[in-house]
Design a protein around this motif. Structure first.
Motif, PDB file in Angstrom:
ATOM      1  N   LYS A 267      24.974 -19.712 -17.188  1.00  0.00           N
ATOM      2  CA  LYS A 267      23.949 -19.410 -16.187  1.00  0.00           C
ATOM      3  C   LYS A 267      24.029 -20.312 -14.955  1.00  0.00           C
ATOM      4  O   LYS A 267      23.007 -20.639 -14.354  1.00  0.00           O
ATOM      5  CB  LYS A 267      22.557 -19.536 -16.828  1.00  0.00           C
ATOM      6  N   ILE A 268      25.234 -20.680 -14.564  1.00  0.00           N
ATOM      7  CA  ILE A 268      25.369 -21.501 -13.355  1.00  0.00           C
ATOM      8  C   ILE A 268      24.978 -20.690 -12.118  1.00  0.00           C
ATOM      9  O   ILE A 268      24.294 -21.184 -11.224  1.00  0.00           O
ATOM     10  CB  ILE A 268      26.811 -22.026 -13.202  1.00  0.00           C
ATOM     11  N   LYS A 269      25.408 -19.438 -12.073  1.00  0.00           N
ATOM     12  CA  LYS A 269      25.079 -18.576 -10.938  1.00  0.00           C
ATOM     13  C   LYS A 269      23.642 -18.085 -11.119  1.00  0.00           C
ATOM     14  O   LYS A 269      23.365 -17.175 -11.898  1.00  0.00           O
ATOM     15  CB  LYS A 269      26.039 -17.390 -10.868  1.00  0.00           C
ATOM     16  N   THR A 273      20.019 -22.588  -9.290  1.00  0.00           N
ATOM     17  CA  THR A 273      21.154 -23.360  -8.784  1.00  0.00           C
ATOM     18  C   THR A 273      21.152 -23.378  -7.265  1.00  0.00           C
ATOM     19  O   THR A 273      21.344 -24.429  -6.637  1.00  0.00           O
ATOM     20  CB  THR A 273      22.478 -22.778  -9.303  1.00  0.00           C
ATOM     21  N   ASP A 456      29.772 -19.760  -7.096  1.00  0.00           N
ATOM     22  CA  ASP A 456      30.629 -18.822  -7.835  1.00  0.00           C
ATOM     23  C   ASP A 456      31.800 -19.556  -8.478  1.00  0.00           C
ATOM     24  O   ASP A 456      32.160 -19.297  -9.636  1.00  0.00           O
ATOM     25  CB  ASP A 456      31.168 -17.733  -6.897  1.00  0.00           C
ATOM     26  N   HIS A 459      30.524 -21.568 -11.442  1.00  0.00           N
ATOM     27  CA  HIS A 459      30.174 -20.640 -12.520  1.00  0.00           C
ATOM     28  C   HIS A 459      31.430 -20.196 -13.272  1.00  0.00           C
ATOM     29  O   HIS A 459      31.468 -20.205 -14.513  1.00  0.00           O
ATOM     30  CB  HIS A 459      29.449 -19.423 -11.934  1.00  0.00           C
TER      31      HIS A 459
END
Length: 472
Positions: A267-269, A273, A456, A459
């Motif tokens: 869930k970085i993107k 964030t 991106d 991610h």
């Protein structure tokens, strides 16, 4: 004598100690020898003395060389993570020596700074040749997969010491499938260090917990870059503190690394964030954060605050330990306040399956942890909050001391990188030293890359690592 060296917060003594314990013999001597270069550190940024070889008498009368180890004598190899606190390092070394003498065991002990022990342990685990014991380990890489598990459970040691006195979160962070693979030793929370004297001068009130948004508001009111004084002493350099501070900020906005252990669960993107990145980019461009923060090592934020350049920093209380020794006036002018979501590691011992004497290894760990009085007086209290206790009984005693009251039980509300599940994660173990989050921020701040493009990239880096360990 060589010229003194200057060191940062996590650049410390690196030495191997060969301990030969011969039992109780009148007039006998026990030594620990230091065959490699030795660096003795007293405080961050302090000068240090260096010598090539040191032989120190532990007990008895000095002799030219250590006694010969009898054939067949049990031997343990131990690698301990060093901390910034020399009191801590000395205490563990002395307890290990003490146990070795009493049990008639040879112990080869190496005490290493975090960056070095991480690299050394990771390589040793990959090669299947770890030490018998280590203080700190990439726990999930060493134990999460049953087919490659290199660690022994330590529930028997926890039970021997008294499970009921351990805080449950301290055990949980080192547990896999209901078994504890780490014997917790201390919790290391990150919290705000704030100039109380400046708050009073400006008439600013601070509540606890102090959110990152509120901290930024305060920073704007006191910021004075023309006089080299900055509202936020936040590091943006290629070091672990940047990632750790990011975690606290990001979690406040609702961020987390994953929802499930899979590539699709990364869930970085996310909106969180982007909001956290925008917070830091804005603060950096407006010089609320020192311009040189992007070049700092892990000691940079310490130096910023101790040197009077920062209104507030987010860090473990190693700063307070240093101020107490070097600058008592600033120590008394510092206010400690937690953020809403607290990052911090619970560190501890592990025993490896390759150990030939697992019962002795566990006996050593029980010996160190059972002595709760010494643990409190020599390891916890002198740390001034850098090391928070994993025992309920000791926390209750510390709560009676005003200074300790806010964080005596920090282990109950401190979180690992895997927040909110707070369980070992192989992918995060691997990702940590790659500094992916730091590189993402520097792509934006140094290279001028678009925020969404940098997110991106980060991610996708995490997706690849999670896929490697857990699949899609």
């Amino acid at each position: 004598m060589s010229e003194p060296k200057k060191v940062g917060r996590r650049t410390f003594l690196n030495y191997a100690i060969a301990v030969v314990a011969t039992g109780v013999i009148v007039g006998a001597a026990t030594y620990f020898a230091v065959p490699k270069e030795v660096t003795t550190v007293t405080a961050p940024g302090a000068t240090v003395t260096t010598t090539k070889t040191v032989t120190t008498t532990v007990a008895g009368t000095p002799t030219p060389t250590p006694p010969t180890t009898p054939p067949g004598k049990p031997k343990l190899t131990a690698w301990y993570r060093m901390t910034f606190l020399e009191d801590f390092n000395v205490y563990l070394r002395e307890k290990t020596l003490e146990w070795a003498q009493k049990r008639g065991v040879e112990v080869e002990l190496s005490q290493l700074p975090f960056t070095e022990i991480y690299a050394k342990l990771t390589a040793a685990i990959d090669a299947g040749n770890p030490p018998d014991i280590s203080l700190w380990a990439p726990l999930a890489l060493a134990a999460e997969k049953p087919e490659t598990r290199l660690l022994l459970p330590v529930d028997d040691v926890i039970n021997e010491i008294g499970r009921e006195d351990f805080y449950k979160p301290a055990i949980k962070v080192g547990s896999i499938e209901g078994k504890a693979y780490q014997l917790p030793l201390w919790c290391e929370p990150y919290l705000w260090h704030i100039r109380k004297d400046v708050l009073e001068k400006k008439g600013i009130q601070v509540k606890s917990p102090l959110s990152w948004k509120e901290a930024k508001d305060i920073a704007e009111k006191v910021n004075d870059p023309a006089n080299d004084f900055y509202g936020l002493g936040i590091t943006l350099g290629m070091n672990e503190d940047t990632t750790n501070q990011w975690n606290s900020l990001w979690w406040e906005f609702g961020g987390q690394y994953f929802t499930t252990k899979s590539a699709s669960g990364v869930k970085i993107k996310s909106t969180a964030t982007r909001e956290a990145v925008e917070y830091l980019v804005d603060a950096y461009k407006r010089k609320l954060i020192p311009p040189d923060a992007i070049e700092w090592d892990a000691a940079g934020n310490n130096k910023c605050y101790i040197g009077g350049r920062g209104m507030m920093v987010m860090n473990p209380a190693s700063i307070m330990y240093a101020l107490n020794k070097e600058n008592p006036d600033l120590f008394n002018k510092t206010l400690l306040v937690f953020p809403p979501v607290v990052f911090g590691g619970t560190n501890g011992f592990v025993v490896y399956k390759t150990c030939k004497y697992p019962d002795l290894a566990k006996d050593l760990l029980a010996y160190i942890l059972k002595d709760k009085e010494s643990y409190r007086k020599r390891l916890i209290e002198p740390s001034l909050g850098y090391c928070c206790p994993i025992y309920k009984s000791i926390a209750e005693e510390l709560k009676k001391i005003p200074y300790w009251a806010p964080f005596a039980n920090a282990v109950e509300f401190t979180h690992q990188s895997s927040y909110p599940i707070d369980e070992p994660c192989m992918a995060l173990d691997e990702a940590g030293p790659k500094y992916i989050i730091v590189k993402m921020l520097q792509k934006i701040l140094l290279e001028g890359q678009d925020i969404d493009a940098a997110i991106d990239w980060a991610h996708n880096e995490y997706v690849a690592i999670f896929r490697k360990h857990y699949g899609d």
